[in-house]
Design a protein around this motif. Sequence first.
Motif, PDB file in Angstrom:
ATOM      1  N   ASP A  55      24.810  20.110  60.842  1.00  0.00           N
ATOM      2  CA  ASP A  55      24.307  20.684  59.599  1.00  0.00           C
ATOM      3  C   ASP A  55      24.554  22.181  59.492  1.00  0.00           C
ATOM      4  O   ASP A  55      24.497  22.740  58.400  1.00  0.00           O
ATOM      5  N   ASP A  56      24.845  22.862  60.617  1.00  0.00           N
ATOM      6  CA  ASP A  56      24.934  24.312  60.535  1.00  0.00           C
ATOM      7  C   ASP A  56      26.142  24.791  59.744  1.00  0.00           C
ATOM      8  O   ASP A  56      26.209  25.948  59.372  1.00  0.00           O
ATOM      9  N   VAL A  57      27.136  23.919  59.429  1.00  0.00           N
ATOM     10  CA  VAL A  57      28.228  24.331  58.551  1.00  0.00           C
ATOM     11  C   VAL A  57      27.683  24.605  57.156  1.00  0.00           C
ATOM     12  O   VAL A  57      28.017  25.600  56.523  1.00  0.00           O
ATOM     13  N   ALA A  58      26.844  23.697  56.658  1.00  0.00           N
ATOM     14  CA  ALA A  58      26.240  23.908  55.343  1.00  0.00           C
ATOM     15  C   ALA A  58      25.202  25.018  55.383  1.00  0.00           C
ATOM     16  O   ALA A  58      25.139  25.851  54.480  1.00  0.00           O
ATOM     17  N   LYS A  59      24.420  25.053  56.440  1.00  0.00           N
ATOM     18  CA  LYS A  59      23.364  26.069  56.526  1.00  0.00           C
ATOM     19  C   LYS A  59      23.915  27.467  56.747  1.00  0.00           C
ATOM     20  O   LYS A  59      23.224  28.457  56.501  1.00  0.00           O
ATOM     21  N   ALA A  60      25.158  27.558  57.228  1.00  0.00           N
ATOM     22  CA  ALA A  60      25.741  28.876  57.484  1.00  0.00           C
ATOM     23  C   ALA A  60      25.950  29.666  56.200  1.00  0.00           C
ATOM     24  O   ALA A  60      25.957  30.893  56.215  1.00  0.00           O
ATOM     25  N   LEU A  61      26.126  28.967  55.072  1.00  0.00           N
ATOM     26  CA  LEU A  61      26.363  29.649  53.806  1.00  0.00           C
ATOM     27  C   LEU A  61      25.046  30.186  53.265  1.00  0.00           C
ATOM     28  O   LEU A  61      24.140  29.433  52.933  1.00  0.00           O
ATOM     29  N   LEU A  62      24.936  31.508  53.161  1.00  0.00           N
ATOM     30  CA  LEU A  62      23.718  32.148  52.672  1.00  0.00           C
ATOM     31  C   LEU A  62      23.824  32.557  51.220  1.00  0.00           C
ATOM     32  O   LEU A  62      22.864  32.436  50.466  1.00  0.00           O
ATOM     33  N   GLN A  63      24.980  33.049  50.817  1.00  0.00           N
ATOM     34  CA  GLN A  63      25.161  33.501  49.438  1.00  0.00           C
ATOM     35  C   GLN A  63      26.650  33.523  49.128  1.00  0.00           C
ATOM     36  O   GLN A  63      27.473  33.860  49.977  1.00  0.00           O
ATOM     37  N   VAL A  64      27.006  33.146  47.906  1.00  0.00           N
ATOM     38  CA  VAL A  64      28.406  33.172  47.498  1.00  0.00           C
ATOM     39  C   VAL A  64      28.481  33.580  46.035  1.00  0.00           C
ATOM     40  O   VAL A  64      27.630  33.200  45.224  1.00  0.00           O
ATOM     41  N   GLY A  65      29.469  34.382  45.698  1.00  0.00           N
ATOM     42  CA  GLY A  65      29.651  34.847  44.336  1.00  0.00           C
ATOM     43  C   GLY A  65      30.601  33.956  43.555  1.00  0.00           C
ATOM     44  O   GLY A  65      31.001  32.880  44.022  1.00  0.00           O
ATOM     45  N   PRO A  66      31.012  34.391  42.360  1.00  0.00           N
ATOM     46  CA  PRO A  66      31.916  33.593  41.521  1.00  0.00           C
ATOM     47  C   PRO A  66      33.356  33.698  42.009  1.00  0.00           C
ATOM     48  O   PRO A  66      34.208  34.369  41.411  1.00  0.00           O
ATOM     49  N   VAL A  67      33.651  33.027  43.116  1.00  0.00           N
ATOM     50  CA  VAL A  67      34.994  33.045  43.701  1.00  0.00           C
ATOM     51  C   VAL A  67      35.399  31.623  44.025  1.00  0.00           C
ATOM     52  O   VAL A  67      34.552  30.752  44.253  1.00  0.00           O
ATOM     53  N   ALA A  68      36.706  31.371  44.055  1.00  0.00           N
ATOM     54  CA  ALA A  68      37.215  30.024  44.303  1.00  0.00           C
ATOM     55  C   ALA A  68      38.489  30.099  45.116  1.00  0.00           C
ATOM     56  O   ALA A  68      39.162  31.130  45.180  1.00  0.00           O
ATOM     57  N   VAL A  69      38.831  28.963  45.746  1.00  0.00           N
ATOM     58  CA  VAL A  69      40.045  28.839  46.538  1.00  0.00           C
ATOM     59  C   VAL A  69      41.134  28.249  45.652  1.00  0.00           C
ATOM     60  O   VAL A  69      40.940  27.202  45.027  1.00  0.00           O
ATOM     61  N   ARG A  70      42.285  28.933  45.600  1.00  0.00           N
ATOM     62  CA  ARG A  70      43.422  28.496  44.796  1.00  0.00           C
ATOM     63  C   ARG A  70      44.711  28.646  45.605  1.00  0.00           C
ATOM     64  O   ARG A  70      44.734  29.361  46.601  1.00  0.00           O
ATOM     65  N   PRO A  71      45.802  27.991  45.120  1.00  0.00           N
ATOM     66  CA  PRO A  71      47.104  28.236  45.761  1.00  0.00           C
ATOM     67  C   PRO A  71      47.496  29.708  45.613  1.00  0.00           C
ATOM     68  O   PRO A  71      47.203  30.351  44.602  1.00  0.00           O
ATOM     69  N   SER A  72      48.160  30.233  46.636  1.00  0.00           N
ATOM     70  CA  SER A  72      48.590  31.628  46.608  1.00  0.00           C
ATOM     71  C   SER A  72      49.980  31.738  47.213  1.00  0.00           C
ATOM     72  O   SER A  72      50.557  30.753  47.682  1.00  0.00           O
ATOM     73  N   ARG A  73      50.497  32.931  47.223  1.00  0.00           N
ATOM     74  CA  ARG A  73      51.835  33.187  47.767  1.00  0.00           C
ATOM     75  C   ARG A  73      51.950  32.754  49.225  1.00  0.00           C
ATOM     76  O   ARG A  73      53.002  32.318  49.671  1.00  0.00           O
ATOM     77  N   SER A  74      50.855  32.861  49.953  1.00  0.00           N
ATOM     78  CA  SER A  74      50.878  32.517  51.374  1.00  0.00           C
ATOM     79  C   SER A  74      50.280  31.140  51.649  1.00  0.00           C
ATOM     80  O   SER A  74      49.972  30.811  52.788  1.00  0.00           O
ATOM     81  N   GLY A  75      50.100  30.331  50.630  1.00  0.00           N
ATOM     82  CA  GLY A  75      49.553  28.987  50.797  1.00  0.00           C
ATOM     83  C   GLY A  75      48.323  28.774  49.944  1.00  0.00           C
ATOM     84  O   GLY A  75      48.316  27.996  48.998  1.00  0.00           O
ATOM     85  N   ARG A  76      47.270  29.493  50.271  1.00  0.00           N
ATOM     86  CA  ARG A  76      46.058  29.469  49.461  1.00  0.00           C
ATOM     87  C   ARG A  76      45.299  30.750  49.746  1.00  0.00           C
ATOM     88  O   ARG A  76      45.543  31.446  50.731  1.00  0.00           O
TER      89      ARG A  76
END
Length: 379
Positions: A55-76
């Motif tokens: 469960d500590d993978v989910a619990k490790a996240l404390l706060q996140v802003g309006p950001v997302a993972v997308r494809p990029s020049r180096s992969g993502r």
Amino acid sequence: VTSSAPAGEAVCSVKGAKVCSPTTTTTTPPAEPPAPVALGEFFVGADSGAEDDPDDVAKALLQVGPVAVRPSRSGRGVFAEADLAAGSLVLAEKVLFTWEGHGAFEAARYPRVTSRLHPRSLLDASPGAVDAAKRRYPELTDEELRLALVVQFNGMDSGFYARLSLFNHACAFAANCIRLDTRSGFDDVGGPKTGHVFVTRDVTRGEQLFLGYEQPAEAARSSRRRRLKGRYDFDCLCEACDDQRDEPHRAADLERELAWLETKSTSPSSCLAKTPTFLAAAHEAAGELHDRVVDLLGPRSPLALRARRLVVNAALDLAGGEDTSSASGEKKADLVADHAHWLFGQQRDALGSDHLDLAATALCIADCDSDEDTRRRFR
């Protein structure tokens, strides 16, 4: 052809098979780029081929802003999903594990994370990196070697973070984010490390967010690219490294000299030997090196700012043993303030007025400047 024929009609046949019939051309539409995935949800539902993580993978996240993972020049990479003001917190995440144990065995506990990080197989890593890992860990299986490389390529100096590892690198002034590590407790052993990512300037929606992996960030292009390739197995393509201007060969030599002076000024043996004569010599050596860096690379180069910061620190050491109310102490405090004002101006021009590096310089000015209004303003 001896007579006209309607367009598209076969013009010859062999044993009843039309050999000149028109072919039907089909155009395959270009594939749609993958939809952006919110950073906080990137590892949710990942197919790890293994049982779920603790469960500590989910619990490790404390706060996140309006950001997302997308494809990029180096992969993502991680991109802003909204305009972000300088100083905005975009991620706060607890470390999954530190470097007290064997990284490969620790990483094996998090298949949902490691299955989506580079390298996903040993074939994804460079042959040089794989050979080096085999020499270092001859007892590991191929999967354990892959996990060791996942940890090496994606870990930070303070430990291994899941989502923080998704931020791509940019060198020196090309990075628009900074990472700060803290502990959740009130003392040095009060809790696990927490990584915080802040943007250091205004960022527009759709812009990719970059962190600087190297510390200190101010380094010669040739040496930092060599270190990045050796540690993280990639050739840096950031704006600073893509600069086509030739870098003088002596830049790397000056960086090594600068690093030696930095180490000399902070080593325990040097701290014990910081007599007035030593401090004066250290300040003079830092100033002389700074002048040589500026002559070679210019006053706004990353190495020039790093050298000037060394001058400021040397001046602080020099003035540290003096009573600032005395004539000599006041003179040395003014010397520190003069250096710090110059550094502050250069940092503001190169990094932007909201970058965190300016804060330490501003505090130095607030402590040392002889003008009360100036001290108040910088504080």
